[in-house]
Design a protein around this motif. Structure first.
Motif, PDB file in Angstrom:
ATOM      1  N   UNK A   4       0.820  -1.205   0.000  1.00  0.00           N
ATOM      2  CA  UNK A   4       0.000   0.000   0.000  1.00  0.00           C
ATOM      3  C   UNK A   4       0.851   1.251   0.000  1.00  0.00           C
ATOM      4  N   UNK A   5       0.209   2.384  -0.101  1.00  0.00           N
ATOM      5  CA  UNK A   5       0.914   3.651  -0.115  1.00  0.00           C
ATOM      6  C   UNK A   5      -0.057   4.809  -0.055  1.00  0.00           C
ATOM      7  N   UNK A  24       9.703  14.711  -1.081  1.00  0.00           N
ATOM      8  CA  UNK A  24       8.900  13.490  -1.013  1.00  0.00           C
ATOM      9  C   UNK A  24       7.445  13.843  -1.295  1.00  0.00           C
ATOM     10  N   UNK A  25       6.863  13.142  -2.267  1.00  0.00           N
ATOM     11  CA  UNK A  25       5.469  13.364  -2.624  1.00  0.00           C
ATOM     12  C   UNK A  25       4.567  12.198  -2.243  1.00  0.00           C
ATOM     13  N   UNK A  26       5.170  11.018  -2.037  1.00  0.00           N
ATOM     14  CA  UNK A  26       4.358   9.838  -1.716  1.00  0.00           C
ATOM     15  C   UNK A  26       5.210   8.814  -0.973  1.00  0.00           C
ATOM     16  N   UNK A  27       4.527   7.942  -0.249  1.00  0.00           N
ATOM     17  CA  UNK A  27       5.171   6.850   0.494  1.00  0.00           C
ATOM     18  C   UNK A  27       4.599   5.542  -0.018  1.00  0.00           C
ATOM     19  N   UNK A  28       5.482   4.623  -0.395  1.00  0.00           N
ATOM     20  CA  UNK A  28       5.076   3.304  -0.880  1.00  0.00           C
ATOM     21  C   UNK A  28       5.614   2.263   0.099  1.00  0.00           C
ATOM     22  N   UNK A  29       4.724   1.541   0.756  1.00  0.00           N
ATOM     23  CA  UNK A  29       5.114   0.572   1.781  1.00  0.00           C
ATOM     24  C   UNK A  29       5.404  -0.786   1.152  1.00  0.00           C
ATOM     25  N   UNK A  78      17.559   6.812  15.633  1.00  0.00           N
ATOM     26  CA  UNK A  78      16.520   7.833  15.585  1.00  0.00           C
ATOM     27  C   UNK A  78      16.834   8.906  14.547  1.00  0.00           C
ATOM     28  N   UNK A  79      15.828   9.605  14.050  1.00  0.00           N
ATOM     29  CA  UNK A  79      14.393   9.455  14.370  1.00  0.00           C
ATOM     30  C   UNK A  79      13.814   8.187  13.761  1.00  0.00           C
ATOM     31  N   UNK A  80      12.716   7.719  14.358  1.00  0.00           N
ATOM     32  CA  UNK A  80      12.088   6.466  13.934  1.00  0.00           C
ATOM     33  C   UNK A  80      10.892   6.762  13.046  1.00  0.00           C
ATOM     34  N   UNK A  81      10.829   6.096  11.912  1.00  0.00           N
ATOM     35  CA  UNK A  81       9.702   6.288  11.008  1.00  0.00           C
ATOM     36  C   UNK A  81       8.442   5.668  11.608  1.00  0.00           C
ATOM     37  N   UNK A  82       7.318   6.346  11.552  1.00  0.00           N
ATOM     38  CA  UNK A  82       6.071   5.838  12.165  1.00  0.00           C
ATOM     39  C   UNK A  82       5.367   4.835  11.244  1.00  0.00           C
ATOM     40  N   UNK A  83       5.922   3.633  11.131  1.00  0.00           N
ATOM     41  CA  UNK A  83       5.406   2.670  10.161  1.00  0.00           C
ATOM     42  C   UNK A  83       3.967   2.255  10.445  1.00  0.00           C
ATOM     43  N   UNK A  84       3.611   2.098  11.714  1.00  0.00           N
ATOM     44  CA  UNK A  84       2.227   1.704  11.992  1.00  0.00           C
ATOM     45  C   UNK A  84       1.250   2.787  11.541  1.00  0.00           C
ATOM     46  N   UNK A  85       1.582   4.037  11.799  1.00  0.00           N
ATOM     47  CA  UNK A  85       0.718   5.133  11.356  1.00  0.00           C
ATOM     48  C   UNK A  85       0.639   5.178   9.837  1.00  0.00           C
ATOM     49  N   UNK A  86       1.774   4.952   9.183  1.00  0.00           N
ATOM     50  CA  UNK A  86       1.770   4.933   7.715  1.00  0.00           C
ATOM     51  C   UNK A  86       0.895   3.797   7.191  1.00  0.00           C
ATOM     52  N   UNK A  87       1.012   2.629   7.829  1.00  0.00           N
ATOM     53  CA  UNK A  87       0.225   1.483   7.369  1.00  0.00           C
ATOM     54  C   UNK A  87      -1.266   1.743   7.525  1.00  0.00           C
ATOM     55  N   UNK A  88      -1.663   2.338   8.647  1.00  0.00           N
ATOM     56  CA  UNK A  88      -3.071   2.655   8.856  1.00  0.00           C
ATOM     57  C   UNK A  88      -3.549   3.692   7.848  1.00  0.00           C
ATOM     58  N   UNK A  89      -2.694   4.629   7.526  1.00  0.00           N
ATOM     59  CA  UNK A  89      -3.069   5.658   6.553  1.00  0.00           C
ATOM     60  C   UNK A  89      -3.217   5.053   5.156  1.00  0.00           C
TER      61      UNK A  89
END
Length: 208
Positions: A4-5, A24-29, A78-89
């Motif tokens: 997802x992304x 950065x314009x987009x995040x691709x998980x 650090x800093x730590x990327x908020x992967x759980x928040x990204x996944x939920x988004x």
């Protein structure tokens, strides 16, 4: 596999990560789901103290060089990327009673291994929403399966879990995997292979 992304909103910047050299314009998980990852990792080069992280990084770095983007991984910081928040988004996953994100297809047998930070927008249609499988599971067997009650509605008691795994009685969990995770009926056919289960449990014991 792609997990997802999402596109960033106008003027939005990513928090929790070191800014890359490009906008950065987009995040691709990117991550894994089901048993497919293990055969590739097991037969590939895996050296160093964190072999799975390094194996994933090698793959993602090659993608980034090909497509002109950058990579961030959960272990960076650090800093730590908020992967759980990204996944939920990005959608398609939901919080579960034991804290792991649950996928309606894969259950708890999935993970996010990294993200590609893209200098262009995805402009991809959003996946149709699906309800959380936990909403229709009143029994919640995941909360009762742990032999030391490390999971509850108040959160996860990591100290009780680690202490149990260090005892002879905890050997079953070390070899067979987290019993709370295994008790979830969603995606039961996507369970990781035994070798992968042991790999992750031993990494957890070692504090990885």
């Amino acid at each position: 596999m792609l997990r997802g992304g999402f596109d960033l909103d106008n003027g939005e910047s990513l928090s929790g990560v070191t800014p890359p050299a490009h906008p950065v314009s987009a995040v691709l998980l990117v991550g894994n789901a089901g048993p497919g990852l293990w055969s590739g990792f097991r037969h590939g080069p895996a050296n160093g103290p964190d072999p799975l992280d390094q194996w994933c990084r090698n793959i993602l770095d090659a993608c980034a060089r090909t497509y002109g983007c950058s990579v961030v991984m959960p272990s960076d910081g650090p800093p730590w990327a908020p992967f759980q928040s990204w996944a939920l988004r990005a959608g398609r996953v939901y919080p579960s009673p034991i804290g792991l994100l649950i996928d309606p297809v894969w259950g708890l047998w999935h993970a996010y291994r990294g993200a590609l930070l893209l200098p262009w927008h995805l402009d991809a249609p959003k996946a149709p929403p699906r309800p959380s499988p936990c909403a229709g599971c009143p029994e919640r067997p995941c909360l009762d399966a742990c032999p030391v009650g490390a999971f509850s509605r108040d959160g996860f008691d990591r100290h009780s879990c680690r202490a149990h795994l260090a005892t002879p009685q905890g050997r079953h969990c070390v070899e067979g995997g987290c019993q709370a995770r295994g008790a979830c009926p969603v995606g039961a056919g996507a369970r990781y292979p035994d070798g992968q289960v042991r790999f992750h449990m031993r990494a957890w014991i070692a504090g990885a």
